[in-house]
Design a protein around this motif. Sequence first.
Motif, PDB file in Angstrom:
ATOM      1  N   ALA A 110     -19.645  -3.341  44.798  1.00  8.29           N
ATOM      2  CA  ALA A 110     -19.243  -4.845  44.948  1.00  8.29           C
ATOM      3  C   ALA A 110     -18.679  -5.229  43.700  1.00  8.29           C
ATOM      4  O   ALA A 110     -18.936  -4.614  42.178  1.00  8.29           O
ATOM      5  N   ASP A 113     -20.128  -8.985  38.904  1.00 15.17           N
ATOM      6  CA  ASP A 113     -21.718  -8.771  38.599  1.00 15.17           C
ATOM      7  C   ASP A 113     -22.360  -9.272  39.959  1.00 15.17           C
ATOM      8  O   ASP A 113     -23.340  -9.826  39.956  1.00 15.17           O
ATOM      9  N   LEU A 114     -21.595  -8.699  41.120  1.00 12.37           N
ATOM     10  CA  LEU A 114     -22.482  -9.066  42.330  1.00 12.37           C
ATOM     11  C   LEU A 114     -23.344  -7.976  42.660  1.00 12.37           C
ATOM     12  O   LEU A 114     -22.981  -6.767  42.956  1.00 12.37           O
ATOM     13  N   ASN A 115     -24.460  -8.226  42.130  1.00  8.21           N
ATOM     14  CA  ASN A 115     -25.671  -7.241  42.206  1.00  8.21           C
ATOM     15  C   ASN A 115     -27.008  -7.255  42.968  1.00  8.21           C
ATOM     16  O   ASN A 115     -27.689  -6.276  42.813  1.00  8.21           O
ATOM     17  N   ASN A 130     -26.112 -17.575  53.509  1.00  9.53           N
ATOM     18  CA  ASN A 130     -25.201 -18.192  52.682  1.00  9.53           C
ATOM     19  C   ASN A 130     -25.292 -19.530  52.559  1.00  9.53           C
ATOM     20  O   ASN A 130     -25.369 -20.145  51.416  1.00  9.53           O
ATOM     21  N   ASP A 285     -18.511 -15.699  44.034  1.00  8.50           N
ATOM     22  CA  ASP A 285     -19.740 -15.487  43.552  1.00  8.50           C
ATOM     23  C   ASP A 285     -20.779 -14.942  44.519  1.00  8.50           C
ATOM     24  O   ASP A 285     -21.840 -14.576  44.223  1.00  8.50           O
ATOM     25  N   ILE A 286     -20.279 -14.727  45.807  1.00 12.01           N
ATOM     26  CA  ILE A 286     -21.103 -14.455  46.632  1.00 12.01           C
ATOM     27  C   ILE A 286     -19.916 -13.760  47.606  1.00 12.01           C
ATOM     28  O   ILE A 286     -18.789 -14.159  48.022  1.00 12.01           O
ATOM     29  N   SER A 303     -25.589 -10.587  52.373  1.00 13.47           N
ATOM     30  CA  SER A 303     -24.790 -11.538  51.583  1.00 13.47           C
ATOM     31  C   SER A 303     -25.141 -10.708  50.027  1.00 13.47           C
ATOM     32  O   SER A 303     -26.277 -10.172  49.641  1.00 13.47           O
ATOM     33  N   ILE A 304     -24.095 -10.612  49.237  1.00  9.92           N
ATOM     34  CA  ILE A 304     -24.231 -10.023  47.980  1.00  9.92           C
ATOM     35  C   ILE A 304     -23.966 -11.094  46.882  1.00  9.92           C
ATOM     36  O   ILE A 304     -23.110 -11.583  46.852  1.00  9.92           O
ATOM     37  N   VAL A 305     -24.958 -11.332  46.008  1.00  6.33           N
ATOM     38  CA  VAL A 305     -24.735 -12.421  45.197  1.00  6.33           C
ATOM     39  C   VAL A 305     -24.687 -11.959  43.833  1.00  6.33           C
ATOM     40  O   VAL A 305     -25.123 -10.852  43.465  1.00  6.33           O
ATOM     41  N   SER A 306     -24.089 -12.950  42.833  1.00  4.95           N
ATOM     42  CA  SER A 306     -23.986 -12.431  41.198  1.00  4.95           C
ATOM     43  C   SER A 306     -25.543 -12.513  40.467  1.00  4.95           C
ATOM     44  O   SER A 306     -26.241 -13.281  41.020  1.00  4.95           O
TER      45      SER A 306
END
Length: 464
Positions: A110, A113-115, A130, A285-286, A303-306
Motif C-alpha cells: 500500500a 504509511d498505510l500500514n 470506513n 489516509d485510508i 480498509s487499510i489505514v495510515s
Amino acid sequence: MTLISNHLPTAELQALDAAHHLHPFTDGNALAAKGARVITKASGVTLTDSEGREMLDAMAGLWCVNIGYGREELAAAAAAQMRQLPFYNTFFQTTHVPAISLAKQLADLAPGDLNHVFFASSGSEANDTNIRLVRHYWAALGKPEKTVIISRQNAYHGSSMGSGSLSGMSAMHAQGGLPIPDIAHIGQPYWYGEGGDMDPDEFGLMRARELEEKIAELGENRVAAFIAEPIQGAGGVIIPPETYWPELQRICDAHEILLIADEVICGFGRTGNWFGSQSLNIRPDIITIAKGVTSGYVPLGASIVSDSIAEVLNGAGDFNHGYTYSGHPVGCAVALENLRIITEEGILDHVRDVAAPHLAQRWGALADHPMVGEARSLGMFASLALSPDKSARAPFGDGGAVAMKCREACFNNGLVMRAVGDRMIISPPLCITTAEIDTLADRALVAIDIAHGWAKSEGLMAAG
Ligand code: PXG
C-alpha cells in the motif's frame, strides 16, 4: 474433471433460477421472461455458458478476475488452507498466520504509511467499516461533531445501508431509506457528459472545488472525510481531467479531513500500478480494497489505514466493529497466492508495457466510428460514449436503449461488455494478450455497427 458434466438443460436451470433466485440490481419479472444466461466454466479470459458458447469476458467477472480464470494455484491454496485451518475468528485477542501474513503483505504494497489492515468480506463491508472508523477516529480526538462524509454523485461504493449511502446513485437512494444521516455528495468529474463548453481542465478544477465549497457550507468542524474512487468504475469508467485530482489533494491537505481512496476496482494492477492512487498521485489516509485482492476467487475486502489513524484507534479502547469473516483464513490464503502470482509473473509490467498501450491503440480507434463520441482508456479500464451526434457530444436520451442493443450484440458475438447509460465499458483480466485485445476490439466494433444500424432504423441518429 469437467466442472459440471451433466447439468440440467438450460431452460430448466433458467426456470429454477427464476423460481428461487433473487438477483442483484435486476428486474425479476423481466429476467424470468427472458431466462438468465447460465455460465458453467471459465479459463483465462474466456467464459463458457450452458449451451457451450464461449465469450471473451471483457469485464473480468465484475471488475475482479485480475489474473484470469482457472488458476490451479489459487484452488490449491484454498484447499490447503481449508485442510490446515478452514476458519477461525480474529476477535477476542486471537489471530492466525494467513491474516498476519496478508496484513503485512498489504502494508508493504500500500502507498505511503498505510500500514494497518481491518479485514472484511467485500467492498461494501469495508466501506461500512470506513464510515464507523473515521467517525470513531474524530470522536477519539475530541471532535465527535466531525461526522459528515462527502462523496460524489454517480459514485459507487457498495450497496449496504452505509456504503449504499456513500454511493451517489439516485436509483439506489430511491429505495430502502438511504442515505443514512451525515452523508453529502458533490458533482462528478464527468467532462464528456457534463462539461458543456468548458475545456476539460477548467471543468476538472471546477468539480474539484465543489469539495471546498461543500466543506465551507457544512463547516470544517463537521466534516470527517472525503471518499472517492481514483477512477469511477461502475459510474461509467470516468477518467477525470488531469487538473482534478491534484486540486482535490490540495483541498484535502488544506482542511482537516481524511481522504479515503476507494480502490476496490482500481487496486491490484488495473491502472498499471498496485493502486490507482499511485497512478494518479493521490495520498490517501485510508484505502478500501476488495475484488482484485483475490482476483475474485473468494470474497475478501479490507480498509487499510495510515500509521497516525491506527495510533489513535489503538489508543481509544475497543473499536466496537467487526465481521465473523474479518480476516477469513481461506480468503487470506487465496489473496496471498494471488499477490504472489501478480508479482512473480510481472502482471503490472505486462499491463504497463504491453496490454494497456495496445488496448489504448485499438480502443482509441473506435472513436472513428460515426456513433462513438469518445473512446478512452487508462491502464486496463476503457469506456466509450455512444452518441447520435458526436460533434455535439449529444446523449441519446433513450434510457440507454442503444447501449443495451450494443451489449446484446456483444453477447451474441462472444464478448461481455457492460452498458451504463450511453456508455460501453470494459475492464478485462489483466493477463489478457494482445491477440485477445484484438479480438475484443474487433467484436466491440461489430456490436457498435449492429447497434448503429438499429439506431438508424429507429430514427435515433441526428439527421445529416
Ligand atoms: N467500491 C467500489 C469502487 C466498487 O466498484 C464496491 C465498493 C462494493 O464492493 P462489493 O464487494 O460489496 O460489491 C464496488 C463494487 C457494476 C458493479 O455494475 C460494480 C460493483 C459491484 C456490483 C456491480 O459495475 N462494484
